[in-house]
Each structure stands twice: as structure tokens, then as C-alpha cells.
Design a protein around this motif. Sequence first.
Motif, short mmCIF file in Angstrom:
data_model
loop_
_atom_site.label_atom_id
_atom_site.label_comp_id
_atom_site.label_asym_id
_atom_site.label_seq_id
_atom_site.Cartn_x
_atom_site.Cartn_y
_atom_site.Cartn_z
N THR A 50 -35.45 25.44 41.51
CA THR A 50 -35.51 24.01 41.82
C THR A 50 -36.92 23.50 41.55
OG1 THR A 50 -33.72 24.05 43.43
CG2 THR A 50 -35.39 22.36 43.73
N GLU A 51 -37.91 24.29 41.93
CA GLU A 51 -39.30 23.89 41.70
C GLU A 51 -39.63 23.84 40.21
OE1 GLU A 51 -41.17 22.62 44.09
OE2 GLU A 51 -39.42 22.97 45.36
N VAL A 52 -39.03 24.74 39.43
CA VAL A 52 -39.23 24.73 37.97
C VAL A 52 -38.71 23.41 37.39
CG1 VAL A 52 -38.55 25.82 35.79
CG2 VAL A 52 -39.15 27.24 37.75
N ILE A 53 -37.52 23.01 37.78
CA ILE A 53 -36.94 21.76 37.27
C ILE A 53 -37.78 20.56 37.69
CG2 ILE A 53 -35.01 20.16 37.57
CD1 ILE A 53 -33.24 22.11 36.68
N LYS A 54 -38.14 20.52 38.96
CA LYS A 54 -38.94 19.38 39.45
C LYS A 54 -40.28 19.28 38.72
CE LYS A 54 -36.98 19.02 44.09
NZ LYS A 54 -37.26 19.19 45.53
N ALA A 55 -40.92 20.42 38.47
CA ALA A 55 -42.20 20.42 37.76
C ALA A 55 -42.02 19.89 36.33
CB ALA A 55 -42.80 21.82 37.74
N LYS A 56 -40.96 20.32 35.66
CA LYS A 56 -40.73 19.86 34.29
C LYS A 56 -40.42 18.36 34.25
CE LYS A 56 -40.64 20.14 29.98
NZ LYS A 56 -41.95 20.26 29.31
N LEU A 57 -39.63 17.89 35.21
CA LEU A 57 -39.32 16.46 35.27
C LEU A 57 -40.59 15.63 35.52
CD1 LEU A 57 -35.95 16.53 37.24
CD2 LEU A 57 -36.28 15.95 34.81
N ARG A 58 -41.47 16.11 36.40
CA ARG A 58 -42.74 15.40 36.65
C ARG A 58 -43.60 15.38 35.39
NH1 ARG A 58 -42.58 18.33 41.52
NH2 ARG A 58 -44.06 19.84 40.67
N THR A 59 -43.64 16.50 34.68
CA THR A 59 -44.42 16.58 33.45
C THR A 59 -43.87 15.63 32.39
OG1 THR A 59 -44.99 18.87 33.92
CG2 THR A 59 -45.26 18.14 31.64
N MET A 60 -42.56 15.60 32.26
CA MET A 60 -41.95 14.69 31.28
C MET A 60 -42.26 13.23 31.62
SD MET A 60 -38.32 16.65 30.67
CE MET A 60 -37.59 15.30 29.76
N GLU A 61 -42.24 12.91 32.91
CA GLU A 61 -42.55 11.56 33.34
C GLU A 61 -44.02 11.23 33.03
OE1 GLU A 61 -42.70 8.96 37.44
OE2 GLU A 61 -41.22 10.58 37.29
N ALA A 62 -44.92 12.16 33.31
CA ALA A 62 -46.34 11.95 33.04
C ALA A 62 -46.60 11.75 31.55
CB ALA A 62 -47.17 13.11 33.58
N LEU A 63 -45.84 12.44 30.74
CA LEU A 63 -45.97 12.32 29.28
C LEU A 63 -45.17 11.15 28.72
CD1 LEU A 63 -45.68 16.10 28.33
CD2 LEU A 63 -47.75 14.69 28.27
N GLN A 64 -44.46 10.46 29.59
CA GLN A 64 -43.60 9.33 29.23
C GLN A 64 -42.57 9.72 28.17
OE1 GLN A 64 -46.23 6.07 28.27
NE2 GLN A 64 -46.93 5.91 30.38
N LEU A 65 -42.02 10.93 28.33
CA LEU A 65 -40.96 11.38 27.44
C LEU A 65 -39.65 10.78 27.92
CD1 LEU A 65 -41.88 15.16 27.07
CD2 LEU A 65 -42.35 13.31 25.46
N GLY A 68 -33.94 14.03 28.08
CA GLY A 68 -33.43 14.84 29.16
C GLY A 68 -33.60 16.31 28.86
N ILE A 69 -33.56 17.12 29.89
CA ILE A 69 -33.65 18.57 29.73
C ILE A 69 -32.27 19.10 29.38
CG2 ILE A 69 -34.12 20.77 30.89
CD1 ILE A 69 -35.92 19.17 32.84
N GLU A 70 -32.16 19.79 28.26
CA GLU A 70 -30.90 20.44 27.90
C GLU A 70 -30.77 21.75 28.66
OE1 GLU A 70 -28.69 22.31 24.01
OE2 GLU A 70 -30.01 20.60 23.73
N ASP A 71 -31.79 22.58 28.55
CA ASP A 71 -31.85 23.79 29.35
C ASP A 71 -33.28 24.31 29.37
OD1 ASP A 71 -32.14 25.45 26.99
OD2 ASP A 71 -29.99 25.68 26.86
N ILE A 72 -33.54 25.19 30.31
CA ILE A 72 -34.83 25.85 30.44
C ILE A 72 -34.55 27.34 30.38
CG2 ILE A 72 -36.81 26.30 31.94
CD1 ILE A 72 -36.28 23.51 33.20
N LEU A 73 -35.29 28.04 29.53
CA LEU A 73 -35.12 29.48 29.38
C LEU A 73 -36.37 30.18 29.89
CD1 LEU A 73 -33.81 32.08 28.25
CD2 LEU A 73 -34.92 31.54 26.06
#
Length: 123
Positions: A50-65, A68-73
Motif C-alpha cells: 500500500t505504501e509503494v502505491i501511495k508513494a508512486k501516486l505522490r511522485t506522479m502527482e509531483a511530476l504532474q504526470l 495511471g499505473i498499469e502495474d508495479i513490478l
Amino acid sequence: MTSMDVSLKEMMSVDGAVGAAVVDYGSGMALGTLGGSKDLDLQVAAAGNTEVIKAKLRTMEALQLKDGIEDILITLGGQYHIIRPLSGRGGQGLFLYLALERGRANLALARHSLRAIEEKLDI
């Protein structure tokens, strides 16, 4: 449409599967699990990923991407861990988690299988 229990069984039928979960990343709680072992506590994995997903979503928001995330490996020495956020209307805030034994798994087929399982899952 398939139920969560059927989807978990389908996830565990993927070659090399050792554990599967459907997780609410708002709370970090696993809504359903199948498999696991003394070395793979799926409740702990659900909370940690859950923390991995939240961190990636925050990073995407900061980068203004605007994507959506398809998957994380996550590739470990002996395992693959795939995290796939659900994109369907009923799956918002949920993700599929699949742990695979690296020596027995086909990563491309596993990702394809998770995509197909997601499309049929009805929560």
C-alpha cells in the motif's frame, strides 16, 4: 463477472504463484488472500505494498504526470511481486497483489493473466 474468491483462485493458478491478495490501499487491509507461507505474510505484504502505491501516486502527482499505473513490478532474488491497481468503477482504491516464485514464473504471462483477471473481477 467473477467474485473475489474466484479471482484469487485464478491468480494462484498462474505458474509460480505463491500468494495472492486483493487489497484496499486506502486502509492497507487485504480484503481477500490466498496462499502465502511463513516467509510470505500476505497481511504484511498488503500493508507494505500500500505504501509503494501511495508513494508512486505522490511522485506522479509531483511530476504532474497525467497517467495511471498499469502495474508495479518488484524483482527480488527469488521472487517477482506484481502490484496491479484496479481501474474499473468498482475497484477504485483497490489493487491486485501477486507473488511469484521467480524460477517457475513467466513474467509476461503473469502480467497478461492479471490484466484478464482484473477485467472480469466484480467487487
